[in-house]
Design a protein around this motif. Structure first.
Motif, PDB file in Angstrom:
ATOM      1  N   THR A  55      34.361   0.179  21.008  1.00 37.97           N
ATOM      2  CA  THR A  55      32.941   0.227  20.631  1.00 37.97           C
ATOM      3  C   THR A  55      32.824   0.440  19.128  1.00 37.97           C
ATOM      4  O   THR A  55      33.726   0.990  18.502  1.00 37.97           O
ATOM      5  N   SER A  69      27.879  -1.919  19.258  1.00 32.85           N
ATOM      6  CA  SER A  69      28.543  -3.108  19.797  1.00 32.85           C
ATOM      7  C   SER A  69      29.656  -2.682  20.751  1.00 32.85           C
ATOM      8  O   SER A  69      30.231  -1.596  20.606  1.00 32.85           O
ATOM      9  N   GLY A  71      33.137  -4.521  22.649  1.00 30.25           N
ATOM     10  CA  GLY A  71      34.007  -5.681  22.824  1.00 30.25           C
ATOM     11  C   GLY A  71      35.102  -5.359  23.824  1.00 30.25           C
ATOM     12  O   GLY A  71      35.586  -4.222  23.864  1.00 30.25           O
ATOM     13  N   CYS A  85      36.599 -12.546  28.016  1.00 28.97           N
ATOM     14  CA  CYS A  85      36.248 -11.534  27.011  1.00 28.97           C
ATOM     15  C   CYS A  85      34.785 -11.124  27.163  1.00 28.97           C
ATOM     16  O   CYS A  85      33.982 -11.832  27.775  1.00 28.97           O
ATOM     17  N   TYR A  87      31.629  -9.432  24.683  1.00 27.19           N
ATOM     18  CA  TYR A  87      31.208  -8.913  23.376  1.00 27.19           C
ATOM     19  C   TYR A  87      29.688  -8.986  23.253  1.00 27.19           C
ATOM     20  O   TYR A  87      29.078  -9.984  23.613  1.00 27.19           O
ATOM     21  N   THR A  88      29.104  -7.948  22.727  1.00 26.72           N
ATOM     22  CA  THR A  88      27.681  -7.976  22.417  1.00 26.72           C
ATOM     23  C   THR A  88      27.357  -6.937  21.349  1.00 26.72           C
ATOM     24  O   THR A  88      27.965  -5.866  21.305  1.00 26.72           O
ATOM     25  N   ASN A 207      35.712  -4.535  14.180  1.00 26.21           N
ATOM     26  CA  ASN A 207      34.908  -5.433  15.007  1.00 26.21           C
ATOM     27  C   ASN A 207      35.342  -5.133  16.434  1.00 26.21           C
ATOM     28  O   ASN A 207      36.541  -5.180  16.742  1.00 26.21           O
ATOM     29  N   LEU A 209      35.370  -6.536  19.361  1.00 27.81           N
ATOM     30  CA  LEU A 209      36.200  -7.477  20.121  1.00 27.81           C
ATOM     31  C   LEU A 209      37.569  -7.647  19.467  1.00 27.81           C
ATOM     32  O   LEU A 209      38.596  -7.691  20.156  1.00 27.81           O
TER      33      LEU A 209
END
Length: 247
Positions: A55, A69, A71, A85, A87-88, A207, A209
């Protein structure tokens, strides 16, 4: 019709653990809890699925800060499944502070069009399903996620969690050559430093993800290296690091 509200109820309406703020457990979380109440650790590792997740946050205070976020990537038969996968970005209730944007590069403009956390949580819980969860310092991430789940969906994920940071500590300990190696202050357990040290593919930092992907490579590396590659079952992995955190 008028409804009487106790003064304390009004004062602490934001506190999810109080009786009048508790929600009924979501069907997904109830099924999750029931499945893991009779969970077996004795199958070969190839028969389990793992969801490696990360996160990004507005800060590190579990009571005040929020997830911006999530991932995740799935491991099947001890191989990373790049077609599977999650992701948001997430729209937090508070403004994204500049100090956190400097780390994860998620700007307030990016989160304005993103879904709210209560919308994302059922999708993420469904993605996790019956998989074991893996993360780097996973206590932080699962703490934020489960706190949000309790608030919005009335329960928590009960998937066992594996921490690659603890795996790294265990692996380094197995490589000590003398008593004084344990006092080496130059050892780093950051995700990037460990990946560089072991020659793994490198992904962008901070990031969700990309960090999940980096953690997945690190996890598979340790599973193959620990105890000379003799770890075959989940119980073997558990016994190799008894102090790991299991939810």
């Amino acid at each position: 019709m008028l409804t009487m509200i106790h003064p304390l109820q009004s004062l602490f309406s934001w506190w999810p653990s109080l009786p009048w703020n508790r929600r009924d457990e979501h069907a997904l979380l109830k099924a999750n809890r029931e499945y893991f109440s009779a969970f077996s650790q004795d199958k070969p590792l190839t028969e389990y699925e793992f969801v490696v997740f990360d996160t990004e946050l507005t800060g590190l205070n579990e009571r005040r800060d929020e997830v911006v976020s999530i991932g995740a990537v799935r491991i099947r038969e001890m191989r990373i499944d790049l077609q599977n996968c999650f992701y948001t970005c997430i729209q937090p209730d508070q403004y994204v502070p500049k100090s956190s944007t400097l780390i994860h590069r998620i700007t307030p403009c990016q989160t304005e069009e993103a879904p709210k956390l209560e919308t994302v949580l059922p999708e993420f819980a469904e993605f996790c399903g019956q998989a074991l969860l893996v993360g780097h310092n996973i206590g932080l991430d699962i703490g934020f996620v489960n706190r949000a789940l309790k608030k919005h969906l009335g329960g928590a994920l009960h998937n066992p969690c594996l921490d690659t940071m603890r795996l790294a500590m265990l692996y380094k300990e197995s490589q000590w050559e003398n008593y004084y190696d344990r006092y080496n202050l130059n050892v780093s357990y950051t995700l990037t430093d460990l990946s560089k040290e072991y020659g793994l593919p490198l992904f962008d930092e901070h990031n969700a993800l990309q960090d999940a992907m980096q953690t997945a490579y690190l996890f598979l590396f340790f599973v193959h290296k620990l105890h000379g590659g003799k770890i075959k079952t989940l119980r073997d992995l558990f016994l190799a690091g008894r102090s790991w955190r299991w939810v």
